[in-house]
Enzyme design. Sequence first.
Site, PDB file in Angstrom:
ATOM      1  N   CYS A   1      -6.903   5.242   1.574  1.00 35.29           N
ATOM      2  CA  CYS A   1      -5.683   4.537   2.129  1.00 35.29           C
ATOM      3  C   CYS A   1      -5.631   3.139   1.115  1.00 35.29           C
ATOM      4  O   CYS A   1      -6.705   2.285   1.192  1.00 35.29           O
ATOM      5  CB  CYS A   1      -6.017   4.173   3.376  1.00 35.29           C
ATOM      6  SG  CYS A   1      -4.426   2.771   4.054  1.00 35.29           S
TER       7      CYS A   1
ATOM      8  N   CYS B   1       6.887  -6.949  10.137  1.00 32.45           N
ATOM      9  CA  CYS B   1       6.874  -5.978  11.407  1.00 32.45           C
ATOM     10  C   CYS B   1       5.968  -6.654  12.287  1.00 32.45           C
ATOM     11  O   CYS B   1       4.823  -6.845  12.178  1.00 32.45           O
ATOM     12  CB  CYS B   1       6.213  -4.429  11.059  1.00 32.45           C
ATOM     13  SG  CYS B   1       7.558  -3.658   9.853  1.00 32.45           S
TER      14      CYS B   1
ATOM     15  N   CYS C   1       2.218  -5.553  13.096  1.00 34.51           N
ATOM     16  CA  CYS C   1       1.353  -5.153  12.058  1.00 34.51           C
ATOM     17  C   CYS C   1       0.845  -6.560  11.260  1.00 34.51           C
ATOM     18  O   CYS C   1       1.104  -7.474  11.282  1.00 34.51           O
ATOM     19  CB  CYS C   1       2.012  -4.553  10.870  1.00 34.51           C
ATOM     20  SG  CYS C   1       1.198  -4.259   9.634  1.00 34.51           S
TER      21      CYS C   1
ATOM     22  N   CYS D   1      -4.749   1.526  10.634  1.00 41.78           N
ATOM     23  CA  CYS D   1      -3.457   1.059  10.610  1.00 41.78           C
ATOM     24  C   CYS D   1      -2.986   0.024  11.097  1.00 41.78           C
ATOM     25  O   CYS D   1      -2.971  -0.343  12.069  1.00 41.78           O
ATOM     26  CB  CYS D   1      -2.560   2.392  11.129  1.00 41.78           C
ATOM     27  SG  CYS D   1      -2.667   4.106  10.502  1.00 41.78           S
TER      28      CYS D   1
ATOM     29  N   GLU E   1      -7.297  -5.051   0.499  1.00 43.56           N
ATOM     30  CA  GLU E   1      -8.249  -3.994   0.946  1.00 43.56           C
ATOM     31  C   GLU E   1      -7.888  -2.539   0.836  1.00 43.56           C
ATOM     32  O   GLU E   1      -6.642  -2.371   0.539  1.00 43.56           O
ATOM     33  CB  GLU E   1      -8.231  -4.179   2.536  1.00 43.56           C
ATOM     34  CG  GLU E   1      -8.860  -5.668   2.982  1.00 43.56           C
ATOM     35  CD  GLU E   1      -8.903  -6.165   4.466  1.00 43.56           C
ATOM     36  OE1 GLU E   1      -9.884  -6.760   4.896  1.00 43.56           O
ATOM     37  OE2 GLU E   1      -7.900  -5.539   5.139  1.00 43.56           O
TER      38      GLU E   1
ATOM     39  N   CYS F   1       2.381  -8.656   2.925  1.00 45.85           N
ATOM     40  CA  CYS F   1       3.582  -7.640   3.023  1.00 45.85           C
ATOM     41  C   CYS F   1       4.874  -8.754   3.557  1.00 45.85           C
ATOM     42  O   CYS F   1       4.576  -9.348   4.098  1.00 45.85           O
ATOM     43  CB  CYS F   1       3.300  -6.632   3.919  1.00 45.85           C
ATOM     44  SG  CYS F   1       4.831  -5.538   4.224  1.00 45.85           S
TER      45      CYS F   1
HETATM   46  N1  SAH Z   1       4.725  -0.689   4.428  1.00 46.98           N
HETATM   47  C1  SAH Z   1       4.432   0.529   4.724  1.00 46.98           C
HETATM   48  C2  SAH Z   1       3.092   0.899   4.812  1.00 46.98           C
HETATM   49  C3  SAH Z   1       2.455   0.020   5.918  1.00 46.98           C
HETATM   50  S1  SAH Z   1       1.168   0.708   6.843  1.00 46.98           S
HETATM   51  C4  SAH Z   1       5.167   1.062   5.926  1.00 46.98           C
HETATM   52  O1  SAH Z   1       5.471   0.249   6.712  1.00 46.98           O
HETATM   53  O2  SAH Z   1       5.110   2.317   6.182  1.00 46.98           O
HETATM   54  C5  SAH Z   1       1.063   2.217   7.435  1.00 46.98           C
HETATM   55  C6  SAH Z   1       1.552   2.585   8.725  1.00 46.98           C
HETATM   56  O3  SAH Z   1       0.779   1.770   9.886  1.00 46.98           O
HETATM   57  C7  SAH Z   1       3.019   2.280   9.020  1.00 46.98           C
HETATM   58  O4  SAH Z   1       3.740   3.338   9.796  1.00 46.98           O
HETATM   59  C8  SAH Z   1       3.012   0.835  10.141  1.00 46.98           C
HETATM   60  O5  SAH Z   1       3.869   0.790  10.672  1.00 46.98           O
HETATM   61  C9  SAH Z   1       1.674   1.368  10.527  1.00 46.98           C
HETATM   62  N2  SAH Z   1       1.128   0.140  11.547  1.00 46.98           N
HETATM   63  C10 SAH Z   1       1.258  -1.069  11.236  1.00 46.98           C
HETATM   64  N3  SAH Z   1       0.591  -1.681  12.199  1.00 46.98           N
HETATM   65  C11 SAH Z   1       0.109  -1.007  12.877  1.00 46.98           C
HETATM   66  C12 SAH Z   1      -0.543  -1.208  14.276  1.00 46.98           C
HETATM   67  N4  SAH Z   1      -1.081  -2.344  14.707  1.00 46.98           N
HETATM   68  N5  SAH Z   1      -0.772   0.137  14.920  1.00 46.98           N
HETATM   69  C13 SAH Z   1      -0.582   1.105  14.537  1.00 46.98           C
HETATM   70  N6  SAH Z   1       0.159   1.539  13.435  1.00 46.98           N
HETATM   71  C14 SAH Z   1       0.507   0.318  12.710  1.00 46.98           C
END
Ligand code: SAH
Length: 384
Positions: A121, A132, A135, A362, A108, A128
Amino acid sequence: MSTQLPLVPGKPRRKMPVKHLADFDVDQRKEAVKDLGLPAFRADQISRHYFARLDADTDSMTDLPASKRDLVAEKLFPRLLTPVSHIETDSGTTRKTLWRATDGTLLESVLMRYPDRNTLCISSQAGCGMACPFCATGQLGLDRNLSTAEIVDQVRDAAKALRDGEVSGGPGRLSNIVFMGMGEPLANYKRVVAAVHRICDEPPAGFGISQRNITVSTVGLAPQIRMLADEGLHCRLAVSLHTPDDELRNELVPMNTRYSVAEVLEAARYYADKTGRRVSIEYALIRDMNDQPWRADLLGRKLHSYLGSLVHVNLIPLNPTPGSKWDASPKHVQDEFVERVRAQGVPCTVRDTRGQEIAAACGQLAAEGVSDEAKAGGAEAPAN
Ligand code: SAH
């Protein structure tokens, strides 16, 4: 049909797609056109179509010999990504695109229009591997790395749609790129760096978007942060810290068990020193998890001591994902957190939360969740 090679028992491994013009640097393009029996200058001409005119349809490349257009289409412009759906929200200012790659892989990208900029974005991986727990993409596991051209073509499509007025809000120019879609960009390092060059190099080498407007976001792969610093690029680095202490970070960002908060912040400092750019610290504020006043104080102190004035905190109110036990913090807790970080001399702002209703915010990208219809090919959008 997808081409799944079960190389690892129990875990299907997908193959990279065939090569595309956007995989190649300028010299490789010359070789590629020579291999097709064309003189080297055609590489420049073909590149202008893709990178300057945003066109991947050889039928409209009338300056190419007609007898060669089909060959050029097949060898340099294989269709890598097919749009499965476009969904808009926030009064049309946010648009999510679900893509299907040639092997069925889903990914996406999200376009966000602001008064002063248009930000895309993009995904660097399908799924991934960083796991985490808050996420949505992290729950999928890694499907595969995206090729350079699969990353770059997300950009071309959005830039073209904006230019041609196909997105609500009228014609516009794509100005900013954030590697904050699916995947961990620094775990697909070489392809991501090549993609940054294609995105930023001046046409016909690339699209010519300013490096200063590119953000690479990472969980904190410390060695790759240092490598990126040494590339001589001027992209912004965003580090997803989410808490200043190792104990909780081991849970929120499992990669922390490999590279601790101190190692990540040292690498971030190296990046800031090398590039002269402030590092963004991403902090998803989660109720009763990482939103305590003492954590705000500790965050501010640590960032100030490691990065001085070369840092900025981006607070992201948690976007709850399906099945998650976690939620965003109440407004007054968030406000106090911001104030306490600022009190340590560290700038801190709250990110606006776009795309929530269409799971485009995000950490909400999880194409697998809508994949059944997509895999059946039921919702395919027209080509180009
Ligand atoms: N792998 C990269 C890009 C991921 S997405 C990274 O971790 O930085 C970009 C951002 O969105 C990251 O900071 C991630 O931690 C955040 N993110 C992921 N899930 C989220 C959620 N449910 N709510 C808010 N931010 C989130």
